[in-house]
Enzyme design. Structure first.
Site, mmCIF file in Angstrom:
data_model
loop_
_atom_site.group_PDB
_atom_site.id
_atom_site.type_symbol
_atom_site.label_atom_id
_atom_site.label_comp_id
_atom_site.label_asym_id
_atom_site.label_seq_id
_atom_site.Cartn_x
_atom_site.Cartn_y
_atom_site.Cartn_z
ATOM 1 N N SER A 156 0.855 -1.179 0.000
ATOM 2 C CA SER A 156 0.000 0.000 0.000
ATOM 3 C C SER A 156 0.892 1.229 0.000
ATOM 4 O O SER A 156 1.760 1.358 -0.868
ATOM 5 C CB SER A 156 -0.947 -0.035 1.203
ATOM 6 O OG SER A 156 -1.861 1.042 1.157
ATOM 7 N N HIS A 183 -2.546 -1.236 -3.308
ATOM 8 C CA HIS A 183 -3.678 -0.320 -3.146
ATOM 9 C C HIS A 183 -3.456 0.900 -4.036
ATOM 10 O O HIS A 183 -2.639 1.764 -3.723
ATOM 11 C CB HIS A 183 -3.796 0.144 -1.689
ATOM 12 C CG HIS A 183 -4.165 -0.949 -0.746
ATOM 13 N ND1 HIS A 183 -3.981 -0.841 0.615
ATOM 14 C CD2 HIS A 183 -4.703 -2.177 -0.954
ATOM 15 C CE1 HIS A 183 -4.407 -1.955 1.198
ATOM 16 N NE2 HIS A 183 -4.840 -2.780 0.272
ATOM 17 N N ASP A 276 -4.505 -4.424 6.091
ATOM 18 C CA ASP A 276 -4.878 -5.348 5.016
ATOM 19 C C ASP A 276 -3.717 -6.302 4.723
ATOM 20 O O ASP A 276 -2.564 -5.888 4.617
ATOM 21 C CB ASP A 276 -5.244 -4.569 3.750
ATOM 22 C CG ASP A 276 -5.817 -5.465 2.659
ATOM 23 O OD1 ASP A 276 -6.432 -6.483 3.001
ATOM 24 O OD2 ASP A 276 -5.638 -5.128 1.472
#
Length: 339
Positions: A156, A183, A276
């Protein structure tokens, strides 16, 4: 959220103020007209989020992001006149820890759609900030070597730069398939794949629905839907689960390959805000797959890998510059990998 605005254009600042004012729960903490002022403001009055322009007099948005994340870390969203026209700078800023990017809403045209897109990204960032619950470490017996190996990577904030270093450390014709879930908004996914391709000895492209990962190729999740593996090892995109704030989600992908991939998996969780991928990495480890999390010192944002470490999800916790060599070692016995 208390939000800092960094932009040298008065019209842009006003457009951002008006967008933020549509949500009572958000407020403007301060404004800065250049990167240098933004660095000082973040040190003196840390906001919950910074809306960072890219092109400004003096210190630009990329360098300001680097300095802020080094000295006074906070969530940063790149908001600039043309994200698509400045893709290399966007990925560079994301490499230093910026979480996402979007265009400045147009004040002159009453750009309500642009304002809503900005607010949606602000809301998402607000949901992503936080630590994972601490759980007891788990250990699982080692799996026997399989005939196929998949390297599954989640990243991310800070991910683009980390991926450049990791992919740059792997040789051409790498004897394992590689799939990345980063992401990033689907509007920038193709540009990111092209950008990563400049640094990788193995071709990088967006994952296409219905295809299977193959050795020597790097596939990048390319939409705002979740990338998953279906029965038979094919890749697909799906909206489910719709309530998952991370889109595409690393956890969702890790869970799917844990069910569907018939060979060995090496799960890798890189820098990023939130948690995540931590649960999915733990599931991979419990099935006997090898798992790696980036360490604190080399992470631009130590959120996702920290959550994995807290859960005992990682077999190895490694500095970024050690991960590629670890992957080379793990895959040294798969030169004749089946495709």
């Amino acid at each position: 959220m208390r939000i800092g605005i960094v932009n040298d254009l008065a019209l842009a600042v006003e457009a951002l103020r008006r967008a933020i004012a549509q949500r009572r729960e958000h407020s403007v903490a301060w404004t800065a007209s250049n990167g240098e002022d933004a660095v000082k403001r973040c040190a003196e009055d840390p906001p919950d989020l910074v809306l960072m322009d890219l092109l400004m007099p003096g210190i630009g948005g990329v360098e300001a992001t680097r300095q802020i994340m080094a000295a006074s870390p906070c969530a940063i969203l790149i908001v600039t006149a043309s994200v698509g026209g400045n893709a290399p700078l966007v990925f560079e800023a994301m490499g230093y820890g910026a979480m996402d990017a979007t265009d400045v809403p147009s004040l002159a045209n009453g750009d309500q759609a642009g304002a809503m897109e900005l607010l949606a990204k602000i809301d998402l960032i607000g949901r992503l900030v936080g630590d994972a619950p601490v759980r007891r470490p788990h250990r699982a017996p080692a799996r026997a070597n399989g005939t196929k190996r998949l390297i599954a990577i989640g990243a991310s904030a800070g991910g683009p730069a980390a991926l450049v270093e990791l992919l740059g450390g792997l040789p051409a014709n790498f004897p394992a398939a590689i799939v990345i879930v980063q992401h990033i908004d689907e509007k920038f996914a193709l540009s990111m794949a092209d950008w990563l391709n400049r640094f990788s000895s193995n071709p990088v492209r967006l994952a296409i629905p219905g295809e299977r990962p193959v050795a020597g190729t790097v596939l990048l999740a390319g939409t705002n839907e979740h990338l998953v593996m279906e029965t038979g090892g094919t890749l697909e995109y799906t909206r489910e689960p719709v309530d998952q704030p991370y889109r595409p989600s690393v956890d969702v992908f890790f869970d799917s390959i844990n069910r569907q991939w018939s060979g060995e998996i090496v799960g890798v969780l890189l820098t990023g805000m939130g948690r995540d991928g931590a649960r999915g990495l733990e599931s991979l480890r419990l099935r006997g797959h090898h798992t790696i999390a980036q360490d604190r010192a080399s992470s631009a944002v130590y959120g996702m890998p920290k959550a994995a470490a807290d859960r005992g999800a990682a077999v190895d916790i490694l500095a970024l510059n050690q991960i590629a060599s670890k992957l080379r070692m793990l895959c040294a016995d798969t030169r004749n990998v089946s495709k």
